[in-house]
Design an enzyme around this catalytic site. Structure first.
Site, PDB file in Angstrom:
ATOM      1  N   ARG A   1       0.856  -1.181   0.000  1.00 20.92           N
ATOM      2  CA  ARG A   1       0.000   0.000   0.000  1.00 20.92           C
ATOM      3  C   ARG A   1       0.892   1.231   0.000  1.00 20.92           C
ATOM      4  NH1 ARG A   1      -1.113   2.364   4.704  1.00 20.92           N
ATOM      5  NH2 ARG A   1      -1.393   0.509   5.994  1.00 20.92           N
TER       6      ARG A   1
ATOM      7  N   HIS B   1      -3.367   4.138   5.152  1.00 23.50           N
ATOM      8  CA  HIS B   1      -4.439   3.147   5.299  1.00 23.50           C
ATOM      9  C   HIS B   1      -5.758   3.750   4.840  1.00 23.50           C
ATOM     10  CE1 HIS B   1      -7.132   0.175   6.883  1.00 23.50           C
ATOM     11  NE2 HIS B   1      -7.735   1.102   7.594  1.00 23.50           N
TER      12      HIS B   1
ATOM     13  N   TYR C   1       4.314   4.615  11.616  1.00 23.83           N
ATOM     14  CA  TYR C   1       4.648   3.183  11.706  1.00 23.83           C
ATOM     15  C   TYR C   1       5.519   2.626  10.572  1.00 23.83           C
ATOM     16  CZ  TYR C   1       0.484   3.010   8.697  1.00 23.83           C
ATOM     17  OH  TYR C   1      -0.429   3.228   7.698  1.00 23.83           O
TER      18      TYR C   1
HETATM   19  C1  LIG Z   1     -13.903  -6.786  12.454  1.00 19.71           C
HETATM   20  C2  LIG Z   1     -13.124  -5.540  12.244  1.00 19.71           C
HETATM   21  N1  LIG Z   1     -12.140  -5.214  13.115  1.00 19.71           N
HETATM   22  C3  LIG Z   1     -11.433  -4.069  12.964  1.00 19.71           C
HETATM   23  C4  LIG Z   1     -11.694  -3.199  11.923  1.00 19.71           C
HETATM   24  C5  LIG Z   1     -10.900  -1.895  11.758  1.00 19.71           C
HETATM   25  N2  LIG Z   1     -10.007  -2.034  10.598  1.00 19.71           N
HETATM   26  C6  LIG Z   1     -10.361  -1.550   9.395  1.00 19.71           C
HETATM   27  S1  LIG Z   1      -9.216  -1.955   8.215  1.00 19.71           S
HETATM   28  C7  LIG Z   1      -8.246  -2.762   9.329  1.00 19.71           C
HETATM   29  C8  LIG Z   1      -6.964  -3.406   8.877  1.00 19.71           C
HETATM   30  C9  LIG Z   1      -7.202  -4.467   7.850  1.00 19.71           C
HETATM   31  O1  LIG Z   1      -5.968  -4.850   7.289  1.00 19.71           O
HETATM   32  P1  LIG Z   1      -5.931  -5.769   5.996  1.00 19.71           P
HETATM   33  O2  LIG Z   1      -6.879  -6.912   6.181  1.00 19.71           O
HETATM   34  O3  LIG Z   1      -4.518  -6.115   5.730  1.00 19.71           O
HETATM   35  O4  LIG Z   1      -6.539  -4.901   4.820  1.00 19.71           O
HETATM   36  P2  LIG Z   1      -5.912  -3.547   4.231  1.00 19.71           P
HETATM   37  O5  LIG Z   1      -6.559  -2.423   4.969  1.00 19.71           O
HETATM   38  O6  LIG Z   1      -4.444  -3.597   4.425  1.00 19.71           O
HETATM   39  O7  LIG Z   1      -6.299  -3.540   2.778  1.00 19.71           O
HETATM   40  C10 LIG Z   1      -8.813  -2.718  10.608  1.00 19.71           C
HETATM   41  C11 LIG Z   1      -8.190  -3.320  11.798  1.00 19.71           C
HETATM   42  C12 LIG Z   1     -12.727  -3.581  11.025  1.00 19.71           C
HETATM   43  N3  LIG Z   1     -13.052  -2.791   9.991  1.00 19.71           N
HETATM   44  N4  LIG Z   1     -13.411  -4.730  11.215  1.00 19.71           N
END
Ligand SMILES: Cc1ncc(C[n+]2csc(CCOP(=O)(O)OP(=O)(O)O)c2C)c(N)n1
Ligand SMILES: Cc1ncc(C[n+]2csc(CCOP(=O)(O)OP(=O)(O)O)c2C)c(N)n1
Ligand SMILES: [Mg+2]
Ligand SMILES: [Mg+2]
Lengths: 325, 339, 325, 339
Positions: free
Chosen positions: B243, B247, B256
């Site tokens: 990415r 985020h 980070y």
């Molecule tokens: C069940 C749940 N827990 C926490 C969150 C908050 N949250 C949104 S995105 C994220 C990180 C997800 O990382 P990844 O699966 O690697 O996807 P990326 O954002 O890197 O595309 C978190 C913890 C959420 N949306 N849903």
């Protein structure tokens, strides 16, 4: 017509649904080979095959999530969660996805599935096997919550739930599975979701309940009639959408109400019923709406069940207190 | 790790795609990037709610979506706009969703792409159910679910993978490993060397591919889709990518990760790589690229205009969206008005 | 004394706790390096190290389950769930284990942990980021549920929650994180859990709320005072155990009550408040308890938030209606 | 599959246990079986609530518990009475629990064994938290969590395994693969060849052992416990065994498995195997065995008497158990009485 108990009525409903609609499939833990721990799906896998009735791994979130996907793709899944205490791992799927996809997609995708959940105590079961958390489902927008207390309703409401274009949480009172027998049609019929059922008419007071507590409520009503009190008994049998008019109409007539449930009192669904009554019928109320409920404790193990479960005596006592006011 | 085109644009072996196919994939990536950049700009102007950019992940998303049939199912995330678009979801609706309008969640009939999943992990099992239903109904449709590295930590990932394997559903699991779950790096999320190898524990094939190599992603996902369609069951593909942006627009990556790492990955930019491939092949024309970018910006501007032309959603729509038929309690509450 | 907002007050509370009690650890998603998506734990990992403040995988059930185990083994974990909409995957751990271990083991094992959950809407967030399901936690025996609406309470209640020998669900009103500033002590202090806070005294009616809705409730109270109505304002700030006496005392004085919450009305915690009032103060009530709440819909996306969120105007209107009866 | 003693009692290689150790393990298995049979009988007499028998799994449970120190943590299931007892939990309290008395959930001080988990899957992460806390507090305690094959299908298994690996907590995961999750056979639960191999996906060592070979279980679990204690992190051990009885007293195995299979496994009975070993070693004495059984029955009878001597739990105890200090709503409700 055939005389059956509530468990047999549900079995008949599921068989009828599998028979009349190819889109219907059953999915859950141990529902195939063994016909479920309560035998509600007994014989259905033999009759309809392993591609209509699926045993699953022990994974409640997976069961509901998969059934949800199937529903979006045009099927009519009926998922069984073995006990209400094991519905919590699926709560996220239910509240965040099942209840929301219609809204999220502005009606483009929908989830016409039924989630069957046996609930309530009184059978001396192990921890987590006696839950009554209907309130945490009735509070969720996008769901319907149905609770039969008679064999006739059980079959009719189940078929209505399977027909329903929206997701239905179908709560089955464990203690009533084999408690009452009744003649029901062998053919397909439905009972409307969303209407209070006036089980008994009366003028002096209204007793309101649902599920297994209908048993104690009926006993209390009989006892009260013997003591010369004319009692109206309402079986809500749908908690969501709630038939407020049906409740208010009765209390406007009687002026008194006792609401009975097995769940802990604080935040129980009885609070919603009492709130609606005071909101819409305050000036017809001769006394406060009384709540006869489980205590704010964890449902105890076998030896202490008697300390927890509301009894018909408690209902009668509450009714008498209400009449004195 | 499976790859076909190295960052400097050299091809290892024979490329299983024609030049025209490559040009199409490149054009789609250009359009996706235009959407992503426009969205970032609009968010800063207050025209969008929080936005989750996918810059750097175009190859993983376009390559995967290009491997699908128009009526296959897709269940992706808040970061999968490029994938969803290539699978048939209009830009205008994706933008409408980001403006905070539920109408953006409703793709046209025939487009079997679910609105993006905002919860992490919950949607993978939906793809299992969708494809299971297609299998039972005897169609040839498959379902592809896209998710991040972080999502593989959720219990729902485990249950979805297991159900797919147990019932041999035609499901393709695409993990876009972009290095982070918000601030939490991939290496801390799990001790397993790769995410792809997690498939073994489910008796499912798993493969790691260079997620910034659109040809490799397309080829690997195509193979998995074929397996699924032929009844050979599900597969997991880990697309290793990065990415490049934050985020979301609410995030500050400086907290980070260091810029050097990001710069290193800019060198592996999926679009740059194709440009270099074309240059080596003598198939690169500056004018053509400019034309692609112009067309891309135009189509995004049209989509933005459409999205922003949607009238303010009314109060009663909010009530009407809840059930097929509005319930009595909702009718009463709608009647109460807001004073 | 130092002037801080609610977010800073929570940061101060957590820092104070880490400082004064070695058993305290923080665990959650992105709470270390980034200090949490709301920066509530900002700087704490630098200050106390990575063995006191843990970033975790995205796994809410795991976070709560691990914190629960730590608590049994003698630590005082404070777990953060990033948004209330992501607390559902942990609901099974919370209801089936965290809330039950004391009862299950007859006091032999206990779970003194705090689960922090940012909640409520109004910030134009994505789906699932605006939930208000306090009712599903307040209904669970074995838990305590706390909701501050001021910086002073935020710090004092957090330190009280960490001290508490039983598990506490600590709900943080997102919209108030940076809305109000207030002088609070830099030192360690606690605010009692389980007592209503009378924020403003009055005679004509009682406004009852908690969390972010206190903002609209305060605005409504001011507006009503301007119109010559003497308003008493109660901030419940503990939903469980509920201070029924505190509520009843006030309504017995004023004879009128409006309860305000952001959650959907049906089965919302306002129903419990209204039920208790009619149970214990019916004969002092000059009019029904009014509920000004969110609608029975899913919390909408940004463009429609205004259609959902209760406003101070709605509260004033309900109050006026109540006065007319 | 790691094993030391074959079903016919022959030892492969040198047994890493002394004869006395083997005799102790055997004696414990005899006592466990006496408890199990007594419980089945009591349940039929209506003296116990539903009971989940462990007959056939004595070696897995006794062998594992024998590998622990007295103050190590244990988090097991409704079927782990033998394991819990060998770890210090009195029979009398285990029986009290099965009569439906919360007081059975309270082992003596110093016995760090949690009351049995009734939910499937939820308790493994508790062992992770328990051992994580010990690690942070600088003790040498480890936590062992026992669960069934079916529990590995739950998302919580995934999260517990991952947390343990990520934080390298001193946790030992013991899966008693007894062939079934109620009626659902192991082979249908997952497509992975073994449960042990699932550990790889978490970067954790996993080993499959003959769960009916008490020496093999003891040796394998001891090694895992040592690794954990020395700070080398968690491990998963799959003990392959078989549930000879019904899932619970409410279950009818005839609906989902045939008697032949059960008979085949009776031949692999963990007690029989040790008897044969001793016979081969000329260390078997009928009298000794009868004495063990007599002593076992006596100690179980004593425990039963103790459990059944517990006075009827009172109503106020139910209220007092909820919080350290009873809350006002509970005090009010306690005051209401039941009329
Ligand atoms: C069940 C749940 N827990 C926490 C969150 C908050 N949250 C949104 S995105 C994220 C990180 C997800 O990382 P990844 O699966 O690697 O996807 P990326 O954002 O890197 O595309 C978190 C913890 C959420 N949306 N849903
Ligand atoms: C979360 C949850 N889901 C379902 C159940 C009902 N249930 C009790 S035991 C069991 C099967 C467990 O099988 P396994 O993990 O192999 O343990 P075993 O009973 O074979 O020892 C099920 C489904 C439960 N107790 N908890
Ligand atoms: Mg990621
Ligand atoms: Mg098993």
């Amino acid at each position: 017509m055939t005389e059956v108990n509530l468990a047999q009525a549900l079995n008949s409903a599921l068989g009828t649904a599998l028979d009349s609609d190819d889109r219907v499939v059953l999915i859950g833990e141990d529902i195939g080979r063994t016909g479920g721990v309560f035998r509600i799906t007994d014989g259905l896998q033999e009759r309809f095959g392993a591609k209509r009735v699926f045993d699953t791994p022990v994974a409640e979130s997976g069961i509901v999530g998969a059934a949800f996907g199937m529903a979006i793709a045009g099927m009519r899944p009926v998922a069984e969660l073995q006990f209400m205490g094991f519905s919590y791992p699926a709560y996220d799927q239910i509240i965040n996805h099942v209840a929301r996809i219609r809204n999220r997609s502005d009606h483009r995708f929908t989830a016409p599935l039924v989630i069957r959940i046996p609930f309530g105590g009184g059978i001396g079961a192990a921890e987590h096997h006696s839950e009554s958390v209907e309130a945490i489902y009735a509070h969720v927008p996008g769901l319907k919550v149905v609770v039969p207390s008679t064999p006739y309703d059980a079959k009719g409401l189940m078929l209505a739930a399977i027909e329903d274009p929206d997701p239905v949480i179908f709560l089955e009172p464990i203690r009533l599975y084999r408690a009452i027998k009744e003649d029901i049609p062998e053919i397909y019929y439905t009972v409307d979701i969303g209407k209070v059922r006036v089980e008994r008419e009366g003028d002096d007071m209204t007793l309101i309940s649902w599920g297994a507590m209908m048993k104690e409520t009926r006993a209390a009503a009989t006892e009260l009639e013997n003591q010369g009190v004319s009692v109206e008994v309402l079986d809500l049998h749908t908690l969501s959408p709630l038939d407020a008019d049906g409740i208010v109409t009765s209390v406007e007539k009687t002026g008194r109400a006792v609401v009975v449930h097995e769940a802990p009192r604080t935040g129980g669904f009885g609070a919603e019923v009492a709130s609606i009554i005071q909101e819409r019928a305050l000036y017809s109320m001769s006394s406060p709406v009384m709540r006869v409920t489980g205590w704010d404790t964890i449902f105890p193990l076998k030896r202490s069940e008697g300390h927890y479960l509301p009894s018909s005596d408690q209902i009668v006592a509450a009714a008498m207190k209400s009449l004195e006011e | 790790m499976y790859s076909l085109i190295s960052p400097d644009g050299t091809v290892s072996g024979r490329l299983p795609l024609t030049l025209d196919q490559m040009k199409e994939l490149y054009a789609d990536m250009v359009e996706a990037r235009a959407y992503d950049r426009k969205s970032m700009a609009m968010q800063r102007q207050g025209r969008l709610a929080t936005y989750a950019p996918f810059e750097g992940q175009e190859a993983a998303q376009i390559g995967a979506a290009a491997a699908l049939q128009p009526d296959d199912w897709v269940a992706g995330t808040y970061r999968d706009a490029a994938l969803m678009w290539r699978a048939g979801y209009p830009w205008s609706l994706l933008i409408a969703g980001r403006t905070g309008d539920e109408r953006g969640g409703s793709p046209p009939p025939g487009v079997n792409v679910l609105p993006p999943s905002i919860t992490v992990g919950g949607h993978m099992i939906h793809a299992v159910g969708l494809s299971w239903a297609e299998q039972l109904q005897g169609t040839k449709r498959v379902a592809l679910t896209s998710f991040g590295d972080g999502a593989t930590s959720e219990g729902d990932f485990h249950e979805a993978m297991n159900f797919a394997a147990v019932y041999q559903t035609p499901t393709v699991f695409l993990c876009q490993n972009n290095g982070f779950a918000i601030s939490y790096p991939r290496d801390e999320q799990t001790r397993s060397e790769s995410i792809a190898m997690k498939a073994e524990g489910y008796g499912m094939p798993g493969e790691q591919v260079d997620g910034n190599d659109v040809a490799a992603v397309f080829t690997a996902v195509s193979a998995a889709v074929q397996r699924a369609r032929n009844g050979s069951g599900p597969a997991l593909i880990e697309a290793v990518t990065y990415r490049l942006g934050p985020h979301t627009t609410a995030d500050d990556p400086g907290r980070y990760r260091d810029g050097d790492e990001t710069e290193k990955w800019r060198e592996r930019d999926p679009l740059l790589r194709i440009r270099r491939l074309f240059e080596k092949a003598g198939a690169w024309a500056e004018a053509w690229n400019e034309q692609l970018e112009r067309r891309a910006n135009e189509s995004i501007e049209v989509a933005v205009a459409e999205a922003e032309a949607l009238p303010q959603p009314t109060r009663d729509e909010m009530f009407k969206r809840m059930y097929a038929e509005m319930t009595q309690p909702l009718r009463n509450q709608l009647g109460e008005g807001t004073s």
